[in-house]
Scaffold this active site. Sequence first.
Site, PDB file in Angstrom:
ATOM      1  CE1 TYR A 160      -3.345  -2.670   0.057  1.00  0.00           C
ATOM      2  CE2 TYR A 160      -3.810  -2.180   2.353  1.00  0.00           C
ATOM      3  CZ  TYR A 160      -4.086  -2.895   1.203  1.00  0.00           C
ATOM      4  OH  TYR A 160      -5.093  -3.820   1.206  1.00  0.00           O
ATOM      5  CE  LYS A 211       1.382 -18.203  -1.246  1.00  0.00           C
ATOM      6  NZ  LYS A 211       0.706 -19.486  -0.938  1.00  0.00           N
ATOM      7  CG  ASP A 244      -2.211 -20.176   0.604  1.00  0.00           C
ATOM      8  OD1 ASP A 244      -1.415 -19.989   1.545  1.00  0.00           O
ATOM      9  OD2 ASP A 244      -1.933 -20.909  -0.369  1.00  0.00           O
ATOM     10  CG  ASP A 268      -7.256  -4.201   3.921  1.00  0.00           C
ATOM     11  OD1 ASP A 268      -8.258  -4.085   4.663  1.00  0.00           O
ATOM     12  OD2 ASP A 268      -7.108  -3.529   2.891  1.00  0.00           O
ATOM     13  CG  ASP A 272     -12.477  -6.419   6.218  1.00  0.00           C
ATOM     14  OD1 ASP A 272     -12.351  -5.811   7.299  1.00  0.00           O
ATOM     15  OD2 ASP A 272     -12.676  -5.847   5.136  1.00  0.00           O
TER      16      ASP A 272
END
Length: 382
Positions: A160, A211, A244, A268, A272
Amino acid sequence: TFRSTPRLSKSALSMMAVGKKDKYAITLLPGDGIGPEITAATVAALSPLRKRFELEYKEALIGGDAIDKVGSPFPDETLKIIQNSDSVLLSAIGGPKWDSNPRELRPETGLLSMRKKLGLFANLRPAKVMRQLIDASTLKREIVEGVDIMVVRELTGDVYFGTPKGIEVNESGEKYGFNNMIYYEYEVERIAKVAFDVARKRNKKVCSVDKANVLDVSQLWRDVVCKIHGESYSDIELTHQYVDNAAMQLIRWPKQFDVLVTGNIFGDILSDEASMLVGSLGMLPSASIGNSCDPGVFEPCHGSAPDIAGTDKANPLAMILSAAMMLRFDLDRGDEADLLERAVDNVLDLGFATSDIMREGCVAVGCREMGQKVAEELEKLL
């Protein structure tokens, strides 16, 4: 250009609170949509605390409201007001009205600017299933009952904020977009310390999500987290999951997690996802904390809900619970934070509910009345 690499010399969390005093300066950022309504309800809910100390409020502009009034999503005047306060309560920003604006004039740009300028590198988002609302979750009772997770998300690095970034045109005339997923060692060190410090006050378990099997930046993340763990936090159980798998495990077996720590973009998404274990975004608070010289920002996880703005239908409990996090993390008022959370619990026990958490046998109340009910219960506890 490489950034400086400040080191945290003591407990990351202990650097955030201003310390106990008789009066606190609080910046209110009502923002957009339902923001002004839930802000007013939260101020009402906090009013009984005047028995113990004074909360002095000052409102400032942010988001779409700021764009409309002064032409900037995060005005310089707002930054000055924040920097002269002890803490910040932010409600919600954004809405379709500003979606077609150029990026520098979108509400979300103001939020990112605030995080960067205040050094808000850590976002703490609890996902705790309340017993009164367990049937509001879309998952089975046996999956979510007893879930109590804290997601610790790094907030000012990663893709970001990484540069270079942009949209350009190549020699053949084809557009292409690019972003830079980057972390510096000190950025991982400080967020890892926050996660481990949080875990010490909970169940002493941290799962770091990355990851590392395909991303070099994630390999650095994992190496640094392991280093910090070995140096200062060997009493904490540390595990690792690829993002994942973590996304799947949050749905399959969420009770395995205590504290999750991860980078900006993964956090992020996962925060959620974790929020929906609870059943309503209207119940979820969050805290964004950073440099000891600047206040933290405490806000509900939900959006501005412009479709119900002005109708008194909004649920203010997430913002009220965010205020409890403010009391605990920024104002060194842990006892009062506990009482405020207990007041919310008591209101739910009494069967009062806004439309988003309505269930059989409950009494429907609006945003304003919900704030008043919490105030009444808090008054009894003080």
